[in-house]
Design a protein around this motif. Structure first.
Motif, PDB file in Angstrom:
ATOM      1  N   ASP A  81       0.659   9.254  -4.876  1.00 31.60           N
ATOM      2  CA  ASP A  81       0.511  10.343  -3.904  1.00 31.60           C
ATOM      3  C   ASP A  81      -0.875  10.282  -3.264  1.00 31.60           C
ATOM      4  OD1 ASP A  81       1.311  12.544  -2.425  1.00 31.60           O
ATOM      5  OD2 ASP A  81       0.623  13.988  -3.909  1.00 31.60           O
ATOM      6  N   SER A  82      -1.241   9.093  -2.836  1.00 36.39           N
ATOM      7  CA  SER A  82      -2.595   8.820  -2.360  1.00 36.39           C
ATOM      8  C   SER A  82      -2.781   9.026  -0.864  1.00 36.39           C
ATOM      9  CB  SER A  82      -2.957   7.364  -2.685  1.00 36.39           C
ATOM     10  OG  SER A  82      -2.064   6.472  -2.028  1.00 36.39           O
ATOM     11  N   GLY A  83      -1.689   9.012  -0.111  1.00 34.04           N
ATOM     12  CA  GLY A  83      -1.817   8.871   1.322  1.00 34.04           C
ATOM     13  C   GLY A  83      -2.072   7.412   1.656  1.00 34.04           C
ATOM     14  N   VAL A  84      -2.014   7.089   2.942  1.00 33.36           N
ATOM     15  CA  VAL A  84      -2.232   5.717   3.403  1.00 33.36           C
ATOM     16  C   VAL A  84      -3.454   5.722   4.305  1.00 33.36           C
ATOM     17  CG1 VAL A  84      -1.275   3.803   4.744  1.00 33.36           C
ATOM     18  CG2 VAL A  84       0.203   5.118   3.216  1.00 33.36           C
TER      19      VAL A  84
ATOM     20  N   GLN B 257       0.825  -1.199   0.000  1.00 34.70           N
ATOM     21  CA  GLN B 257       0.000   0.000   0.000  1.00 34.70           C
ATOM     22  C   GLN B 257       0.866   1.259   0.000  1.00 34.70           C
ATOM     23  OE1 GLN B 257      -2.511   0.718   3.422  1.00 34.70           O
ATOM     24  NE2 GLN B 257      -3.957   1.924   2.216  1.00 34.70           N
ATOM     25  N   ARG B 258       1.937   1.237   0.741  1.00 31.59           N
ATOM     26  CA  ARG B 258       2.823   2.407   0.773  1.00 31.59           C
ATOM     27  C   ARG B 258       3.515   2.612  -0.584  1.00 31.59           C
ATOM     28  NH1 ARG B 258       2.770   4.405   5.748  1.00 31.59           N
ATOM     29  NH2 ARG B 258       2.359   3.001   7.511  1.00 31.59           N
TER      30      ARG B 258
ATOM     31  N   ASP C   7       1.124   4.527  -2.458  1.00 31.47           N
ATOM     32  CA  ASP C   7       1.152   5.909  -1.984  1.00 31.47           C
ATOM     33  C   ASP C   7       2.265   6.689  -2.680  1.00 31.47           C
ATOM     34  OD1 ASP C   7       0.988   8.284  -0.472  1.00 31.47           O
ATOM     35  OD2 ASP C   7       2.257   7.451   1.112  1.00 31.47           O
TER      36      ASP C   7
END
Length: 220
Positions: free
Chosen positions: A94-97, A86-87, A90
């Motif tokens: 640039d999605s955030g976690v 998931q990271r 990110d």
């Protein structure tokens, strides 16, 4: 990791002609990053279960992340490797976690989405899983350096009775729970020696953007 794909999926390189196998090439891939300790996640879990049941051309996967374990309930399917995946998204998007987080085709993310977004074809048929001499092989036409994600999962629905944390007292249902994760770099040659004990998804990622540029699935 609870187990490594190297123990289940011995990877070698082979060059002999392939024989067709009973596998599939999904037209869409939706990956859900979820946690049994997240009170916002059951609706997303149900969405993924519906996708799997009603849309056979969609590959829907559920990853248990670990960063909510401190809330009082340790995710029984969680693995730091899934949190790390998931990271990686990110960094690429640039999605955030956050949870629940759905990633479609390795290109877009959202906590929820319309069904037509999830089912819209977003993955080209550039790789396939084929049988050869009693094992599975990945063949395809990909740029060299593309990243292959080898994803072991348990097909179907699993139920979890949560006894602590934000979902205490609830029974959660999750579909296609990921159990193993490994990566390989595509060299241009067929990848063989795959012996999955359960479901296997192979996702090919663009080396720069993380977009999924090919997908294949096997279920016993």
């Amino acid at each position: 990791m609870k187990s490594t794909l190297l123990s289940v999926l011995a990877i070698t390189v082979c060059a002999a002609p392939a024989v067709a196998a009973t596998t599939s090439q999904p037209t869409s891939v939706v990956e859900l990053f979820t946690s049994q300790g997240c009170s916002s996640c059951p609706t997303a879990n149900a969405f993924i279960a519906g996708l799997d049941a009603d849309h056979p051309d969609v590959l829907a996967l559920s990853y248990g992340v670990t960063y909510w374990d401190y809330l009082g309930w340790k995710d029984t399917f969680g693995d730091p490797a899934f949190t790390a995946r998931q990271r990686q998204y990110d960094q690429a998007l640039d999605s955030g976690v956050y949870t629940p987080m759905m990633v479609v085709g390795g290109q877009a993310h959202a906590p929820r989405m319309p069904i037509d977004t999830a089912t819209r074809a977003n993955v080209p048929a550039s790789i396939a899983l084929v049988r050869q001499s009693g094992e599975l092989c990945v063949e395809g036409k990909l740029p060299k350096g593309s990243k292959l994600a080898l994803i072991g999962y348990e097909p179907g629905i699993q139920a979890v009775n949560v006894k602590k944390g934000e979902n205490r007292g609830h029974t959660l249902t999750l579909a296609n729970v990921v159990t193993d994760l490994d990566y390989r770099e595509w060299s241009g040659q067929m990848v063989c020696g795959l012996h999955p004990k359960a479901g296997l998804a192979v996702l090919a990622h663009d080396a720069t953007t993380a977009a999924i540029i090919g997908a294949a699935r096997f279920e016993p």
